[in-house]
Enzyme design. Structure first.
Site, mmCIF file in Angstrom:
data_model
loop_
_atom_site.group_PDB
_atom_site.id
_atom_site.type_symbol
_atom_site.label_atom_id
_atom_site.label_comp_id
_atom_site.label_asym_id
_atom_site.label_seq_id
_atom_site.Cartn_x
_atom_site.Cartn_y
_atom_site.Cartn_z
ATOM 1 N N CYS A 81 -2.441 1.759 3.306
ATOM 2 C CA CYS A 81 -3.678 2.531 3.431
ATOM 3 C C CYS A 81 -3.552 3.946 2.867
ATOM 4 C CB CYS A 81 -4.162 2.566 4.871
ATOM 5 S SG CYS A 81 -2.985 3.224 6.065
ATOM 6 N N ASP A 138 -13.036 3.830 4.797
ATOM 7 C CA ASP A 138 -11.881 3.136 5.369
ATOM 8 C C ASP A 138 -11.246 2.223 4.317
ATOM 9 O OD1 ASP A 138 -10.096 1.577 6.841
ATOM 10 O OD2 ASP A 138 -11.449 1.353 8.542
ATOM 11 N N HIS A 166 -8.977 -0.042 4.703
ATOM 12 C CA HIS A 166 -8.345 -1.233 5.274
ATOM 13 C C HIS A 166 -9.112 -2.530 4.991
ATOM 14 C CE1 HIS A 166 -6.613 2.136 7.566
ATOM 15 N NE2 HIS A 166 -5.540 1.367 7.653
#
Length: 218
Positions: free
Chosen positions: A45, A167, A169
């Site tokens: 990440c 994000d 992810h």
């Protein structure tokens, strides 16, 4: 397949009342788990957030380093020990700032938020950053080790405050920004809910480097 561009566009403001809202300037690409065919789930990440920062402000893949290049650079500059290449070791904001300078990306300025403080004390800094033409802000911590990017801030009345979170992810092949928005991979989050008060945080705030400023003038 090139990552999607400016995936926050089209989101509604998080508050209907009188607010101060500021978003990043320029354009970026959304880098996430597996977007280049490498399965980096569970460790990549920070690298993906760094790649998003490197794609700013043009929103183009040129000059965005791959994960192997990032690891090689950190090892070569002595920040990481021999054997870091090919590992699944994480990176954070400090490593990201080193790589931004190494690869000629935007300028990265580090800011440390002590444990227990949260991001409420940084809202004015973030607002000034985005209102002044700044780019995406990388965020990472210790108890909360999930790297993410901030794309904007919205400050309402009283203690009401939101940040626009990107994000990295996500796993898969997103077809459109609206798909990511509907699933919450990019969206407004209330500051107190988005960040763990038991974690310290580092921020890496991006702005145009002197070389990028010159290209803009040219």
């Amino acid at each position: 397949m090139e990552p999607l561009r400016d995936v926050h566009v089209g989101l509604s403001p998080p508050s209907r009342g009188p607010v101060r809202l500021a978003l990043l300037s320029g354009h970026y690409l959304y880098y996430h788990y597996g977007c280049d065919g490498l399965d980096d789930r569970g460790w990549g990440c920070g690298y993906r957030t760094l790649q998003t920062l490197c794609s700013w402000p043009e929103g183009q893949p040129a000059g965005v380093p791959g994960l192997a290049a990032v690891q090689a650079a950190l090892e070569d500059m002595g920040d990481k020990p021999p054997g870091f290449r090919g590992s699944r070791d994480w990176i954070g904001c400090v490593e990201a700032s080193l790589c931004l300078a190494h690869f000629g990306g935007p300028q990265g300025r580090l800011c440390h938020v002590p444990r227990g403080v949260g991001l409420h004390g940084e809202l004015e800094r973030l607002y000034s950053h985005f209102a002044g033409g700044g780019g995406p802000v990388m965020v990472g911590g210790d108890a909360d080790a999930r790297s993410k990017a901030l794309l904007g801030v919205c400050v309402g009345s009283g203690t009401e405050a939101y940040v626009l979170v990107l994000d990295p992810h996500y796993w898969g092949t997103p077809k459109s920004p609206s798909e990511l928005q509907a699933a919450g991979w990019v969206g407004w989050q209330e500051v107190s809910a988005a960040f763990d008060p038991n974690s310290f945080y580092n921020l890496c705030l991006t702005s145009l480097s002197s070389q990028q400023q010159q290209r803009t003038l040219d």
